[in-house]
Design an enzyme around this catalytic site. Structure first.
Site, PDB file in Angstrom:
ATOM      1  N   HIS A  77     -43.831 -33.199  13.921  1.00  0.00           N
ATOM      2  CA  HIS A  77     -44.845 -32.385  13.216  1.00  0.00           C
ATOM      3  C   HIS A  77     -45.441 -31.476  14.288  1.00  0.00           C
ATOM      4  O   HIS A  77     -46.465 -31.804  14.899  1.00  0.00           O
ATOM      5  CB  HIS A  77     -45.885 -33.320  12.592  1.00  0.00           C
ATOM      6  CG  HIS A  77     -47.015 -32.621  11.902  1.00  0.00           C
ATOM      7  ND1 HIS A  77     -47.112 -32.499  10.526  1.00  0.00           N
ATOM      8  CD2 HIS A  77     -48.123 -32.009  12.391  1.00  0.00           C
ATOM      9  CE1 HIS A  77     -48.224 -31.851  10.214  1.00  0.00           C
ATOM     10  NE2 HIS A  77     -48.851 -31.536  11.331  1.00  0.00           N
ATOM     11  N   CYS A 118     -55.581 -27.495  12.033  1.00  0.00           N
ATOM     12  CA  CYS A 118     -56.506 -28.553  11.642  1.00  0.00           C
ATOM     13  C   CYS A 118     -57.921 -28.056  11.900  1.00  0.00           C
ATOM     14  O   CYS A 118     -58.230 -27.624  13.009  1.00  0.00           O
ATOM     15  CB  CYS A 118     -56.220 -29.826  12.443  1.00  0.00           C
ATOM     16  SG  CYS A 118     -57.435 -31.123  12.141  1.00  0.00           S
ATOM     17  N   ARG A 136     -50.884 -28.393   2.192  1.00  0.00           N
ATOM     18  CA  ARG A 136     -51.968 -29.204   2.758  1.00  0.00           C
ATOM     19  C   ARG A 136     -52.362 -28.703   4.168  1.00  0.00           C
ATOM     20  O   ARG A 136     -53.416 -28.113   4.339  1.00  0.00           O
ATOM     21  CB  ARG A 136     -51.533 -30.687   2.795  1.00  0.00           C
ATOM     22  CG  ARG A 136     -52.650 -31.673   3.063  1.00  0.00           C
ATOM     23  CD  ARG A 136     -53.067 -31.810   4.499  1.00  0.00           C
ATOM     24  NE  ARG A 136     -51.980 -32.198   5.404  1.00  0.00           N
ATOM     25  CZ  ARG A 136     -52.090 -32.186   6.723  1.00  0.00           C
ATOM     26  NH1 ARG A 136     -53.210 -31.797   7.307  1.00  0.00           N
ATOM     27  NH2 ARG A 136     -51.071 -32.537   7.507  1.00  0.00           N
ATOM     28  N   ASP A 137     -51.469 -28.872   5.129  1.00  0.00           N
ATOM     29  CA  ASP A 137     -51.821 -28.490   6.496  1.00  0.00           C
ATOM     30  C   ASP A 137     -52.094 -26.990   6.567  1.00  0.00           C
ATOM     31  O   ASP A 137     -52.971 -26.535   7.313  1.00  0.00           O
ATOM     32  CB  ASP A 137     -50.667 -28.861   7.447  1.00  0.00           C
ATOM     33  CG  ASP A 137     -51.086 -28.968   8.897  1.00  0.00           C
ATOM     34  OD1 ASP A 137     -51.903 -28.145   9.326  1.00  0.00           O
ATOM     35  OD2 ASP A 137     -50.585 -29.850   9.601  1.00  0.00           O
ATOM     36  N   HIS A 163     -47.011 -28.072  15.736  1.00  0.00           N
ATOM     37  CA  HIS A 163     -47.725 -26.809  15.512  1.00  0.00           C
ATOM     38  C   HIS A 163     -47.247 -25.785  16.550  1.00  0.00           C
ATOM     39  O   HIS A 163     -46.761 -26.139  17.616  1.00  0.00           O
ATOM     40  CB  HIS A 163     -49.238 -27.044  15.583  1.00  0.00           C
ATOM     41  CG  HIS A 163     -49.768 -27.722  14.351  1.00  0.00           C
ATOM     42  ND1 HIS A 163     -50.393 -27.037  13.344  1.00  0.00           N
ATOM     43  CD2 HIS A 163     -49.718 -29.022  13.943  1.00  0.00           C
ATOM     44  CE1 HIS A 163     -50.740 -27.881  12.382  1.00  0.00           C
ATOM     45  NE2 HIS A 163     -50.347 -29.101  12.714  1.00  0.00           N
ATOM     46  N   ASN A 218     -48.078 -25.073  11.624  1.00  0.00           N
ATOM     47  CA  ASN A 218     -46.821 -25.728  12.016  1.00  0.00           C
ATOM     48  C   ASN A 218     -45.737 -24.672  12.201  1.00  0.00           C
ATOM     49  O   ASN A 218     -45.879 -23.537  11.747  1.00  0.00           O
ATOM     50  CB  ASN A 218     -46.337 -26.662  10.891  1.00  0.00           C
ATOM     51  CG  ASN A 218     -47.191 -27.883  10.748  1.00  0.00           C
ATOM     52  OD1 ASN A 218     -48.146 -27.884   9.991  1.00  0.00           O
ATOM     53  ND2 ASN A 218     -46.864 -28.932  11.467  1.00  0.00           N
TER      54      ASN A 218
END
Ligand code: HMG
Ligand code: MG
Length: 301
Positions: free
Chosen positions: A207, A240, A15-16, A209, A249
């Site tokens: 979380h 993002c 996802r990310d 990055h 991440n």
């Protein structure tokens, strides 16, 4: 050092990671990536997001991804849902864990989900209520927890307030997102200490990055605060689309290498992770961002 004995890893790559690719990755590759990550021993995998395809076309095949995933006992596939429309679509696709995502700054909230912080909390309220009624696990993310691309430094209390609002809504855990990777260990610790005054420490997760190369150091700082849930992204994929300049991440293989070295259990096989990092990177046509994947390539492939 008083570090947790085991850590739950949430794999964010599908996802990310893939939401930030310049092109749309074919559904079959997404599905194979998720299966390979589960084969590595990862039990919590963020599979896709049920956001507007006008906003993030890279995730527009969310229902197809979910439909093609084989049910896998012991593996939770979580998806992002920004509103009731996303929640209903996610449930129709069989999702059993969701994430809602707020921000610690007004500006980032408006850029990312087109509404202010208070409005976002009200938008999430029926989503979280429905999830609790349906027995669906809910994560609540707070983005830009220490720094915002539009507002600069974010005071720890501002992040803690939003974390508490998400916790009060009924989120099972709160992912603290350093969305643009500007945090350094001291700032991360101050932010976690502020959050832990309002939300139980066990409910907080990292979380981070890696834009400025600080994500491993920040994760260690969070471990020292007692945080035992951490997000990571295979090969360091991601960012993002609404956070200018943000990279992925912390790479899952870099994090697992560090945790293995600290004797902290994750249940994840490092060699398979490195193989998976190279597998997806070959498909994307570039080497992994991860140092460990590069260093271990000849031993693993
Ligand atoms: P909006 O434009 O204000 O919403 O967007 P709207 O209600 O006016 O809807 C606009 C259009 O989208 C409509 O379609 C809706 O039907 C449709 P139209 O009538 O124009 O044809 N729509 C949807 N379609 C599919 N699924 C939905 C959905 N909702 C509306 N769920 C909205 C508001 C929240 C939808 C939009 O801003 C959005 O999708 N934002 C998502 C942005 C995003 O995904 N960002 C990346 C994920 S967050 C992240 O990466 C941070 C994180 O990793 C933590 C960290 O690092 O900090 C989690
Ligand atoms: Mg993120």
């Amino acid at each position: 050092m008083g570090l947790p004995r085991c850590v739950t890893l949430w794999e964010a790559g599908p996802r990310d990671g893939l939401q930030n690719e310049p092109g749309v990755v074919p559904t079959a590759i997404k599905v194979e990536l998720i299966e390979r990550l589960a084969d590595c021993g990862l039990t919590h995998i963020e599979a896709t997001s049920f956001v507007s395809p006008k906003w993030v076309p890279q995730m527009g095949d969310h229902a197809e991804v979910m439909a093609q995933l084989k049910p896998r006992p012991g593996v939770l596939h979580q998806v992002l849902t920004p509103n009731m429309r996303g929640y209903e679509a996610a449930r129709a696709a069989g999702a059993e864990a969701i994430g809602v995502f707020a921000a610690a700054s007004e500006s980032f909230s408006r850029r990312n989900i087109d509404c202010g912080i208070e409005e976002s909390i009200e938008r999430f309220r029926p989503v979280v209520e429905a999830a609790r009624r349906d027995g669906v696990k809910v994560r609540g993310f707070v983005s830009v927890v220490v720094g915002c691309p539009f507002e600069g430094d974010i005071p720890p209390q501002q992040t803690a307030k939003v974390a508490r609002q998400l916790y009060d809504l009924g989120c099972d855990d709160i992912g603290l997102g350093d969305t643009i990777g500007v945090g350094t260990p001291g700032k991360i610790k101050a932010m976690i200490e502020a959050c832990a005054r309002l939300v139980p420490l066990e409910a907080l997760g990292g979380h981070f990055h890696d834009t400025y190369g600080q994500a491993l150091a920040n994760t260690l700082a969070a471990l020292e605060c007692g945080i035992a849930r951490h997000d990571a992204s295979i090969a360091g994929l991601g960012g993002c689309p609404y956070a200018p300049g943000a990279t992925g991440n912390v790479a899952t293989e870099d994090l697992v290498y560090m945790l293995d070295g600290l004797g902290i259990q994750t249940g994840v096989d490092l060699k398979k992770l490195v193989q998976t990092a190279w597998w997806i990177s070959d498909r994307l046509g570039r080497p992994p961002a991860s140092r460990v994947a590069k260093a271990m390539k000849s031993k693993c492939l």
